[in-house]
Structure formats: C-alpha cells, structure tokens
Write a protein that holds these residues in place. Structure first.
Motif, PDB file in Angstrom:
ATOM      1  N   THR A 195      50.295 -15.124 -16.148  1.00 51.27           N
ATOM      2  CA  THR A 195      51.531 -14.968 -15.388  1.00 51.27           C
ATOM      3  C   THR A 195      51.635 -16.025 -14.302  1.00 51.27           C
ATOM      4  O   THR A 195      50.629 -16.362 -13.655  1.00 51.27           O
ATOM      5  CB  THR A 195      51.604 -13.563 -14.749  1.00 51.27           C
ATOM      6  OG1 THR A 195      51.511 -12.581 -15.782  1.00 51.27           O
ATOM      7  CG2 THR A 195      52.913 -13.369 -13.996  1.00 51.27           C
ATOM      8  N   VAL A 196      52.850 -16.533 -14.110  1.00 51.89           N
ATOM      9  CA  VAL A 196      53.128 -17.456 -13.018  1.00 51.89           C
ATOM     10  C   VAL A 196      54.194 -16.816 -12.127  1.00 51.89           C
ATOM     11  O   VAL A 196      55.054 -16.073 -12.613  1.00 51.89           O
ATOM     12  CB  VAL A 196      53.568 -18.831 -13.552  1.00 51.89           C
ATOM     13  CG1 VAL A 196      54.874 -18.729 -14.312  1.00 51.89           C
ATOM     14  CG2 VAL A 196      53.676 -19.850 -12.431  1.00 51.89           C
ATOM     15  N   TYR A 197      54.097 -17.091 -10.833  1.00 48.94           N
ATOM     16  CA  TYR A 197      54.971 -16.464  -9.863  1.00 48.94           C
ATOM     17  C   TYR A 197      55.723 -17.525  -9.047  1.00 48.94           C
ATOM     18  O   TYR A 197      55.257 -18.656  -8.893  1.00 48.94           O
ATOM     19  CB  TYR A 197      54.166 -15.599  -8.889  1.00 48.94           C
ATOM     20  CG  TYR A 197      53.347 -14.530  -9.556  1.00 48.94           C
ATOM     21  CD1 TYR A 197      51.998 -14.741  -9.833  1.00 48.94           C
ATOM     22  CD2 TYR A 197      53.912 -13.305  -9.895  1.00 48.94           C
ATOM     23  CE1 TYR A 197      51.236 -13.764 -10.445  1.00 48.94           C
ATOM     24  CE2 TYR A 197      53.156 -12.321 -10.504  1.00 48.94           C
ATOM     25  CZ  TYR A 197      51.816 -12.552 -10.784  1.00 48.94           C
ATOM     26  OH  TYR A 197      51.059 -11.589 -11.388  1.00 48.94           O
ATOM     27  N   LEU A 198      56.852 -17.112  -8.516  1.00 49.04           N
ATOM     28  CA  LEU A 198      57.573 -17.933  -7.546  1.00 49.04           C
ATOM     29  C   LEU A 198      58.005 -17.016  -6.403  1.00 49.04           C
ATOM     30  O   LEU A 198      58.904 -16.183  -6.581  1.00 49.04           O
ATOM     31  CB  LEU A 198      58.786 -18.616  -8.168  1.00 49.04           C
ATOM     32  CG  LEU A 198      59.527 -19.590  -7.241  1.00 49.04           C
ATOM     33  CD1 LEU A 198      58.643 -20.806  -6.934  1.00 49.04           C
ATOM     34  CD2 LEU A 198      60.844 -20.041  -7.862  1.00 49.04           C
ATOM     35  N   GLN A 199      57.327 -17.162  -5.275  1.00 51.64           N
ATOM     36  CA  GLN A 199      57.696 -16.418  -4.080  1.00 51.64           C
ATOM     37  C   GLN A 199      58.761 -17.210  -3.341  1.00 51.64           C
ATOM     38  O   GLN A 199      58.529 -18.370  -2.963  1.00 51.64           O
ATOM     39  CB  GLN A 199      56.476 -16.200  -3.178  1.00 51.64           C
ATOM     40  CG  GLN A 199      56.785 -15.485  -1.873  1.00 51.64           C
ATOM     41  CD  GLN A 199      57.215 -14.054  -2.074  1.00 51.64           C
ATOM     42  OE1 GLN A 199      56.625 -13.333  -2.866  1.00 51.64           O
ATOM     43  NE2 GLN A 199      58.250 -13.628  -1.362  1.00 51.64           N
ATOM     44  N   MET A 200      59.905 -16.599  -3.124  1.00 50.47           N
ATOM     45  CA  MET A 200      61.031 -17.281  -2.492  1.00 50.47           C
ATOM     46  C   MET A 200      61.369 -16.568  -1.183  1.00 50.47           C
ATOM     47  O   MET A 200      61.752 -15.396  -1.196  1.00 50.47           O
ATOM     48  CB  MET A 200      62.244 -17.277  -3.430  1.00 50.47           C
ATOM     49  CG  MET A 200      61.940 -17.853  -4.805  1.00 50.47           C
ATOM     50  SD  MET A 200      63.415 -17.987  -5.847  1.00 50.47           S
ATOM     51  CE  MET A 200      63.819 -16.257  -6.050  1.00 50.47           C
TER      52      MET A 200
END
Length: 127
Positions: free
Chosen positions: A77-82
């Motif tokens: 899994t890859v994440y993008l915290q915005m």
C-alpha cells in the motif's frame, strides 16, 4: 495488477485527507510508486513519488510542505497524506506503479514512465 485508490472526499479549505492505494495481483515492494492528479480540463500531473525503499521522495512544488507520500511494502500500500488543503487541490487523484526500475534509486516523474494506474479517487476542496 490492480491498484485500488480510496480516501477521497469533499472537504473544506485547510482540512486534511489521507489517500490510500492498495495493489493486488503483484507485489510492488521493489518498484517506485507515485500519485498523480487531474483537474477538470487539465493534464494529469505528478503530485508525489517514492522509491521502493522510501529512500527518496519527490513532490510537486505546489504541494511541498503540505503533502507526504509514504508506503508500507508489507501491506502493498502507498499513502498520500494531504494537509492544509486548498481549492486548487481539487482533482481526481491517481496512484501509479512503475515496474521498470527494480530496487533502484531512480525516481521516475513522467507519466509515461508508469505502467499501471488506479481508477482514481475524487478530492474536492471547498473554499
């Protein structure tokens, strides 16, 4: 290979969201991953990218200091915290996987360098 992105939604200016992208059908633990976004009427542009071992990351100037890309290879899994979202962040966000640079320090940034794409998740930031 399937990439399933989720986590988008409607938020207000200044809010935060965390996007996730889970891969199935093939492990991506040894390859770079990226997030792109496409606003209505615009090109699909890179937002952030991360090497296979998280040793290097790349961010578009427009999101530096606000967005953070990370990955969990054990979970595929890859994440993008915005954080500190702005109306100009409104777009469909796509995760992408590159299967050409095995365990490499090279971090591709061009759309044509990515081989597999998720279906996109819509992020809408109201003012």
């Amino acid at each position: 290979v399937q990439l399933q992105a989720c986590g988008g939604g409607l938020v207000q200016t200044g809010d935060s969201l965390r996007l996730s992208c889970a891969a199935s059908g093939r492990t991506f633990s040894n390859w770079p991953m990226a997030w792109f976004r496409q606003a209505p009427g615009k090109e699909r542009d890179i937002v952030a990218a991360i090497t296979w071992n998280s040793g290097r990351t790349y961010y578009a100037d427009s999101v530096k200091g606000r967005f953070t890309v990370s990955r969990d290879n054990a979970e595929n899994t890859v994440y993008l915290q915005m954080n500190s979202l702005k109306p100009e962040d409104t777009a469909v966000y796509y995760c992408a996987a590159n299967y050409r640079f095995f365990s490499s320090a090279y971090l591709p940034q061009a759309r044509r360098e990515y081989d597999y794409w998720g279906q996109g998740t819509l992020v809408t930031v109201s003012s």
